[in-house]
Scaffold this active site. Structure first.
Site, PDB file in Angstrom:
ATOM      1  N   CYS A   1       0.917  -1.362   0.006  1.00  0.00           N
ATOM      2  CA  CYS A   1       0.048   0.011   0.161  1.00  0.00           C
ATOM      3  C   CYS A   1       0.818   1.306   0.011  1.00  0.00           C
ATOM      4  CB  CYS A   1      -0.767   0.188   1.322  1.00  0.00           C
ATOM      5  SG  CYS A   1      -1.963   1.544   1.436  1.00  0.00           S
ATOM      6  N   PRO A   2       0.702   2.317  -0.808  1.00  0.00           N
ATOM      7  CA  PRO A   2      -0.222   2.569  -1.860  1.00  0.00           C
ATOM      8  C   PRO A   2       0.126   1.886  -3.303  1.00  0.00           C
ATOM      9  CG  PRO A   2       0.645   4.465  -1.506  1.00  0.00           C
ATOM     10  CD  PRO A   2       1.415   3.448  -0.772  1.00  0.00           C
TER      11      PRO A   2
END
Lengths: 80, 136
Positions: free
Chosen positions: A18-19
């Site tokens: 993430c991200p």
């Protein structure tokens, strides 16, 4: 389902955190044409919710979220 | 209408720089406008000559080695790469603080090319008007 809808572009973001996968999907979306089907593979636990949320919010079509062997596949259609 | 976030990156530690880069990415995903303003130790981290020591955190020191190891082993992109990626993908502008730049004798050319400009606080606050400001 995805066997029926063949993606125009596959973003293999497995191994990214993430991200990462979401950003890669957005990048691919920006380069795609309206009507293109884009599929993203992710092993990150956030993507399963993050990516569909973005797809809907950005006014695109979520085709599906699929649990694959050790990863998740999210398929969208660029509708704008 | 998409919103706006303006982030002040003041701390020079990796934990906070990374948090700022991750929030910037999330804001890009939400189609927001983002201004990132680097000052104090944050600005020093943008020097091209890498003269500023990279420190993970001033908090949780006993965990530092373990955390650094995990970040490296799992190939997590650096905060700067993450910020660059966010900038390539969305509406992100990166600024250096004029006060700090003057005090430290830092010119725009001494900084990573991700920096769009060196601006004063008046301009930054004006850019931030109507949006949220995060101080990191």
């Amino acid at each position: 389902m995805t066997d029926e809808v063949k993606p125009d572009k596959v973003v293999d973001a497995r191994g990214a955190f993430c991200p990462g996968p979401l950003m890669e999907l957005i990048k691919a979306y920006k380069q795609a044409k309206v009507g293109d089907v884009i599929s993203v593979y992710s092993t990150d636990s956030g993507t399963k919710k993050d990516a569909p949320a973005w797809i809907k919010k950005s006014g695109n079509e979520l085709i599906g979220v699929y649990d694959r062997d050790g990863y998740v596949e999210i398929v969208m259609k660029k509708s704008k | 209408m998409p919103g706006k976030i303006s982030i002040l990156m003041v701390s020079g530690t990796i934990d906070k720089l990374m948090a700022g880069a991750v929030i910037t990415s999330g804001a890009v995903a939400n189609d927001m406008e983002i201004n990132v303003f680097f000052s104090f130790f944050g600005l020093l981290n943008l020097k091209k000559d890498n003269s500023f020591p990279q420190t993970l955190s001033y908090e949780g020191v006993p965990m530092t080695d373990q955390m650094m190891k995990v970040l490296k082993e799992k190939n997590v992109p650096s905060w700067l790469d993450m910020l660059k990626n966010a900038k390539e993908t969305g509406n992100v502008k990166v600024y250096g603080c004029a006060l700090m730049a003057d005090l430290l004798g830092v010119k725009k050319d001494d900084l990573d090319p991700i920096v769009d400009d060196i601006v004063g606080v008046g301009e930054f606050v004006s850019m931030a008007e109507g949006g949220q400001i995060l101080f990191i």
